[in-house]
Motif scaffolding. Sequence first.
Motif, PDB file in Angstrom:
ATOM      1  N   VAL A 116       5.637   4.545  -9.709  1.00 45.38           N
ATOM      2  CA  VAL A 116       5.657   4.260  -8.277  1.00 45.38           C
ATOM      3  C   VAL A 116       6.872   4.907  -7.599  1.00 45.38           C
ATOM      4  N   SER A 168       4.142   1.814  -2.873  1.00 42.46           N
ATOM      5  CA  SER A 168       4.103   3.270  -3.038  1.00 42.46           C
ATOM      6  C   SER A 168       4.223   3.979  -1.693  1.00 42.46           C
ATOM      7  N   TRP A 228      -4.949   3.175  -2.073  1.00 42.84           N
ATOM      8  CA  TRP A 228      -4.843   2.706  -3.464  1.00 42.84           C
ATOM      9  C   TRP A 228      -6.052   1.842  -3.827  1.00 42.84           C
ATOM     10  N   ALA A 236       0.150   8.953  -0.995  1.00 40.38           N
ATOM     11  CA  ALA A 236       0.975   8.164  -1.910  1.00 40.38           C
ATOM     12  C   ALA A 236       0.149   7.137  -2.667  1.00 40.38           C
ATOM     13  N   CYS A 275       0.193   7.754  -6.606  1.00 41.32           N
ATOM     14  CA  CYS A 275       0.929   6.764  -7.400  1.00 41.32           C
ATOM     15  C   CYS A 275      -0.007   5.941  -8.284  1.00 41.32           C
ATOM     16  N   GLY A 332       6.236   8.524  -6.291  1.00 42.78           N
ATOM     17  CA  GLY A 332       6.236   8.379  -4.841  1.00 42.78           C
ATOM     18  C   GLY A 332       7.446   9.018  -4.190  1.00 42.78           C
ATOM     19  N   SER A 383       0.914  -2.923  -5.005  1.00 41.71           N
ATOM     20  CA  SER A 383       1.482  -1.680  -5.531  1.00 41.71           C
ATOM     21  C   SER A 383       1.282  -0.537  -4.548  1.00 41.71           C
TER      22      SER A 383
END
Length: 515
Positions: free
Chosen positions: A418, A368, A346, A392, A396, A422, A364
């Motif tokens: 999410v 996720s 992410w 993910a 996400c 996810g 976050s």
Amino acid sequence: MKKLLSVLAATLLVGVAAITASASALAQTPASAPAATAAPAADAASTAVSASAVATAATAATAATATAPAAPAAAAPAPVPNKGDTAFMTIATVLVIMMTIPGVALFYGGLVRSKNMLSVLMQVFVVFALISVLWVIYGYSMAFTGGTPYFGGLSKMFLSGVTPDSIAATFSKGVYIPELTFVAFQGTFAALTTALIVGAFAERIKFSAVLLFAVIWFTFSYVPVAHMVWFWDGPDAITDQKSLDTVTAAAGALWAKGALDFAGGTVVHINAAVAGLVGAYMIGKRVGYGKEAMAPHSLPLTMIGASLLWVGWFGFNAGSNLEANGVAALAFINTVVAAAAATLSWIAAEALIKGRASMLGAASGAVSGLVAITPACGFVGVGGALVIGLLAGVVCLWGVTGLKKMLGADDSLDVFGVHGVGGILGAMLTGVFASPSLGGLGACDYIANKCGVFPGIAAQLWIQAQGVMYTVVISGVVAFVAYKIVDLTVGLRVAEDEEREGLDISSHGETAYNK
């Protein structure tokens, strides 16, 4: 205060009345005998074991008498819960409670504006309490007793017949835990799932509306989906093909199809996310959305909440094995790996797109990864968990940016981006990486007493897709109807001046921070 008490009373009465009204349409099947062998396409660990797989000394003695020859025979000893597994499950249950209060509460609370901090904490806290009460009144009975493929019965309302001596099957033949431990563990799942929805309509909904919606949605969406995915008679009910056919016929609709959901990808995450998205549409956007700054007021609190979620998730995932053994260890390590990988992917994607990584992105990303590994954690190898986590984080991130713009809904705290995205990703990838050819465990065949059975990736993907579609439709329809009922009774949204003032003061007469 009187108004709030009346609302609480009304919400409880609505749930009980709704269940009572539907009782005549449901088969109130008594608890079935202890379980024995598994469905060919679904590993025993794919479902939280049926609480109707309860064996007492009397049950065992009756079964022995029915099959014994005329000559006197010694009665089989009554099954005894495993103390180690019981202790493990007690700790797992406490960890799931921590996931919700304070985990979800602080994660969500830090993301809203300071004037709405207490309102979010209050909604999560009270929803957890409300669902915990409804769970023992009728939720557990309807989710984990026999009835139809979609609903259980009412034979265990108010935990009727469940005593300290009652036992529930695990995923190994002859291994049991106290039924009360199983009731408590599954109750935390129900409460957590309903509380997750709060993030989608944060900062503009009436407190009374949250409570009434929670009762209706829990009753007609969470309970049936949990029954469909996780209800069966346990491994000791299966000894040959005939008994397997009997167990499959009596099981939840999606369990019977062979859907794999170790800890709640469909039951928890997709279920809650769809209800949240429907609510975001029906309640409407926040006043000033897209025009005024609505930045999180406390990222440190959000980070603390995410950390509590990560720690609590070990109870959520590893505890879903119901036994302290190697599969629980696999679920544990997969939970670590997937969350860590999603955090990195992410913030890496965020840095490429925005030029820098953020604390909000890291938190976050971790969530996720936790969401995506939930349905897969006890089925896939560590390599599969790593891939699921890496995907993910990126998918996400798109869910809370690109997809959110496409949908056009004010999902305040990105519940769908999410948990929905996810959850769907994890549910589908479970059908891929559960394959023994990719390091997964496959399913268990309790007739042959061996694991590693798998129908093939394509076949399992179709089964997983059906689980996702069933959940989306049920949750979406129930949520729409529930919001309509709430709007016609107590009303969904606070007045504009109350929203501008903040729900802490206008709904609860308190402030999170005193200057």
